[in-house]
Design an enzyme around this catalytic site. Sequence first.
Site, PDB file in Angstrom:
ATOM      1  N   HIS A   7       0.784  -1.324  -0.032  1.00 21.23           N
ATOM      2  CA  HIS A   7      -0.080   0.065  -0.105  1.00 21.23           C
ATOM      3  C   HIS A   7       0.896   1.318  -0.014  1.00 21.23           C
ATOM      4  O   HIS A   7       0.282   2.333   0.205  1.00 21.23           O
ATOM      5  CB  HIS A   7      -0.668   0.013   1.021  1.00 21.23           C
ATOM      6  CG  HIS A   7      -2.394  -0.980   1.028  1.00 21.23           C
ATOM      7  ND1 HIS A   7      -3.286  -0.575   0.464  1.00 21.23           N
ATOM      8  CD2 HIS A   7      -2.264  -2.001   1.498  1.00 21.23           C
ATOM      9  CE1 HIS A   7      -4.113  -1.260   0.442  1.00 21.23           C
ATOM     10  NE2 HIS A   7      -3.604  -2.516   1.180  1.00 21.23           N
ATOM     11  N   LYS A  26      -8.337  13.476   4.995  1.00 23.95           N
ATOM     12  CA  LYS A  26      -7.722  12.644   4.705  1.00 23.95           C
ATOM     13  C   LYS A  26      -6.467  12.565   5.909  1.00 23.95           C
ATOM     14  O   LYS A  26      -6.658  13.492   6.465  1.00 23.95           O
ATOM     15  CB  LYS A  26      -6.829  12.409   3.531  1.00 23.95           C
ATOM     16  CG  LYS A  26      -6.093  13.690   3.106  1.00 23.95           C
ATOM     17  CD  LYS A  26      -5.324  13.461   1.740  1.00 23.95           C
ATOM     18  CE  LYS A  26      -6.518  13.475   0.478  1.00 23.95           C
ATOM     19  NZ  LYS A  26      -6.950  12.539   0.035  1.00 23.95           N
ATOM     20  N   ARG A  27      -5.796  11.440   6.181  1.00 22.88           N
ATOM     21  CA  ARG A  27      -4.825  11.360   7.287  1.00 22.88           C
ATOM     22  C   ARG A  27      -3.956  12.641   7.110  1.00 22.88           C
ATOM     23  O   ARG A  27      -3.528  13.001   6.021  1.00 22.88           O
ATOM     24  CB  ARG A  27      -3.999  10.240   7.046  1.00 22.88           C
ATOM     25  CG  ARG A  27      -2.969  10.008   8.263  1.00 22.88           C
ATOM     26  CD  ARG A  27      -2.617   8.603   8.288  1.00 22.88           C
ATOM     27  NE  ARG A  27      -2.210   8.095   6.734  1.00 22.88           N
ATOM     28  CZ  ARG A  27      -0.879   8.100   6.414  1.00 22.88           C
ATOM     29  NH1 ARG A  27       0.229   8.581   7.045  1.00 22.88           N
ATOM     30  NH2 ARG A  27      -0.748   7.426   5.119  1.00 22.88           N
ATOM     31  N   LYS A  55       0.801  14.272   1.635  1.00 25.06           N
ATOM     32  CA  LYS A  55      -0.771  14.689   1.266  1.00 25.06           C
ATOM     33  C   LYS A  55      -0.935  16.187   1.206  1.00 25.06           C
ATOM     34  O   LYS A  55      -1.802  16.479   0.442  1.00 25.06           O
ATOM     35  CB  LYS A  55      -1.692  14.003   2.424  1.00 25.06           C
ATOM     36  CG  LYS A  55      -1.718  12.318   2.361  1.00 25.06           C
ATOM     37  CD  LYS A  55      -2.701  11.853   3.172  1.00 25.06           C
ATOM     38  CE  LYS A  55      -2.482  10.254   3.224  1.00 25.06           C
ATOM     39  NZ  LYS A  55      -2.927   9.726   2.121  1.00 25.06           N
ATOM     40  N   THR A  76      -8.554   6.435  -1.789  1.00 25.57           N
ATOM     41  CA  THR A  76      -9.981   6.037  -2.057  1.00 25.57           C
ATOM     42  C   THR A  76     -10.954   7.198  -1.730  1.00 25.57           C
ATOM     43  O   THR A  76     -12.033   7.134  -2.199  1.00 25.57           O
ATOM     44  CB  THR A  76     -10.404   4.833  -1.252  1.00 25.57           C
ATOM     45  OG1 THR A  76      -9.887   4.960   0.314  1.00 25.57           O
ATOM     46  CG2 THR A  76      -9.562   3.580  -1.665  1.00 25.57           C
ATOM     47  N   LYS A 132     -14.633   8.646  -3.494  1.00 22.90           N
ATOM     48  CA  LYS A 132     -15.894   8.795  -2.792  1.00 22.90           C
ATOM     49  C   LYS A 132     -16.375  10.303  -3.267  1.00 22.90           C
ATOM     50  O   LYS A 132     -17.690  10.189  -3.351  1.00 22.90           O
ATOM     51  CB  LYS A 132     -16.012   8.738  -1.229  1.00 22.90           C
ATOM     52  CG  LYS A 132     -15.346   7.262  -0.641  1.00 22.90           C
ATOM     53  CD  LYS A 132     -14.736   7.214   0.610  1.00 22.90           C
ATOM     54  CE  LYS A 132     -14.152   5.972   1.110  1.00 22.90           C
ATOM     55  NZ  LYS A 132     -13.291   6.077   2.119  1.00 22.90           N
TER      56      LYS A 132
END
Length: 815
Positions: free
Chosen positions: A358, A546-547, A552, A654, A658
């Site tokens: 991952h 998100k985290r 990110k 993901t 969504k």
Amino acid sequence: MPTTKFDKESIKQAIIGKVQRYNGRTIEEVSPQQLYRAVASTVRDQIMAKAIECREERKRNKGKRLYYLSVEYLMGRSMYTNMLNLTSTKEYTEALSELGIDIQDVLKEEPEPGLGNGGLGRLAACFLDSLSSLNMPAMGCTIRYEYGLFRQKIVDGQQVELPDSWLDNGNAWETAETQDTCEVHFGGHVEEVEVNGVKRYYTKDYYTVEAVPYDMPIVGYDAKVVNPLRMWSARSPKKLDLNSFGEGRYVQASEEIELAETISKVLYPEDRHYEGKQLRLKQHYFFASASLQYILKDYKKRFGTDFSRLPEKVVIHINDTHPGMAIPELMRLLIDEEGLGWDEASQIVQRTFAYTNHTIMSEALERWPVNMVQNLLPRIYQILCEINRRFCERLWNYFPGDWDRIARMAVISYDNVQMANLCIAMSYSVNGVSKLHGEILKEETFHDFYLVMPEKFSAITNGIAHRRWLISCNPELTDLICESIGDAWIKEPERLRELAPFADDAAFREKFAAIKLHNKQRLAAMLKQRQDVTIDPSFMFDVQAKRLHEYKRQMLNALHIMVLYNRIVNDESFTMAPRVFVFGAKASPGYYRAKQIIRLICALSKMIERHPRARKMLQVVFLENYDVSSAEVLIPAAEVSEQLSTASKEASGTGNMKFMMNGAITIGTMDGANVEISEQVGMDNIYIFGMRADTVRNMYRENTYNPMMIFETNQEVRQAMTQIIDGTLMPDNPAALQDLYHSLLMGDNFFVLKDFGSYSMAQRRLDADYHDQEKWQKMAVINTAMSGVFSSDRTIREYNDTIWHLPILGQNAKK
């Protein structure tokens, strides 16, 4: 046969009866939590009736079963999803209504299970939903954490971690399967004994922890199958020392019990220190060993002791490296407990395990100190050494004399057990989770392995459970879709593409936009109720959820907001579509810089709020304690989806799927699944910016990037950066965010400043398009229409076709 029929009247009577029997109350007297449990147990009765039939079908089928091992499952609340998958939402809603109860009041009483944290765990939860819905036999395996990661609270602009004790009122969906309780051993030493010319190995002086299983049923949508999520809880085999207790030594009396039970106490215990890292290793081995013991027990019950057939009947899938200790544990069980030879056991193991990677982030490629493994798991360490010796011999044949390369690929090297290397060496399948990620694994991260064993490598793009992330959380849009194209897409989500022509239908777009506005109003109401924050639903809703991690790039988003603020303040003629930026993210408790980014975002919110003109066009909101339940409100309301990871760093994502499915338009890099989203919707319906993955990788190799040049030449960047430390952002403590300032100027490891110009230009295009609402709504409809391919149903079919080869229960029964 079950006594409850599950029509409306039967459901009403069941709920009334349970309230009377369990609580001695009437419906009018019952507490909200008691009512929730009565409704949950009624739904559970319906699931268990299906589960009995499913077990009988599996016995008849005698086919292969998947065991999906994941250290986390981010399940979210189960009640409404279970009603939906049982196709009984109408009956339950009407039954409760006739009892004078709003179903929403019941649903909110369910605690959010603390079994997961981010994308890894949510993916595992979606996979279980799809496996059951597609009638494939499987079992999820994990730890029954008593406490989740943490509950996040923002106090004075900073993250505070509170205990997430989700099991305070129990778990209405689980069943203790105590007949499968087993022992897991730690420590001790290994003795070698020769028996009839065969060496046997026995571990002595170990200490024991009992693994007690709890099963939570996962029911498929209008399907035959109910698959269990098996959660292992740690328990000491020793009882309370009454002598010590009687003498007043209360801590000593219960100390050993508490030490054993610590294993299943907390999701992701802090591992900055040796004790925390050791606890994580204990957790991983604990649930891997317990799961493997059960797998062999079930296999022997169904197929006997011919273990050569194990790969025909069992596939064990490792979701990232955390469950990797299952590999040497299966070797141990087959050799030490079942008497197989090394070669036979090794062949079985290598045909039974599959591995999903991952991440390409080196710090996430798990490794354990050799001395820790040797002390905690002495027999497992011996097995790992032998796996490593044989694997290195094989590598020598491919790369004779290339010791550096062999060391990089070895299972044990540089005083560490390299878990990713173990998983690749001993699995028959290694897959990435998007096309781009799969290529990076082959070309860079695991290139040496790919040269030796190319047949193992593949890429299967992640997916999401469209039943939860569209049908459940966005019922109005679901109704509009069904009204327009029928309901076949519910079981064949790729058929959402039939919605594409409606992008040119003005009446459809008007309804689509009205639903989005209603969802924005719903989010506004939630924020007001939860955080006493007021947002205007007429603003554009721009979301990054998100985290919290530097790659990110929440920092890129925040820096751009500061630039927008400065444009508003510095130029009275500047206008833009009013926009509220919503952030949802948890930072790991020990991740200082991530927590500083949260602090910056909160300070930015206050700075904008203080300026009378800026707050008419800009607002920043940090959504506390982002979890599945809040995501189910946030995602349908989003109009812009921020997917800003440095290209080549995000394996898939993901959240991007969504948001897209609910009609949000992505602004993002060509990273992870963004690449495939852009292929589906076309470049006119997505905002792509920034360097591509190959350019990023070249910049890392060449090491020539100088962020100071951008700081010196870009006036907007320089002003925004300076405001981080000159008191503009934090008047009371100008130096508080110096670390963020210096991290961008002295390193900028994730190219925030490098990509800023391209990001800013993409944002200008986005703002211009939003003013043209006809164009914007067409883009939004196209995003929803082309999202079906990102259903986890498609993902699971691909896994089954290429890796697992599971039967479909009810078809092709095998002898």
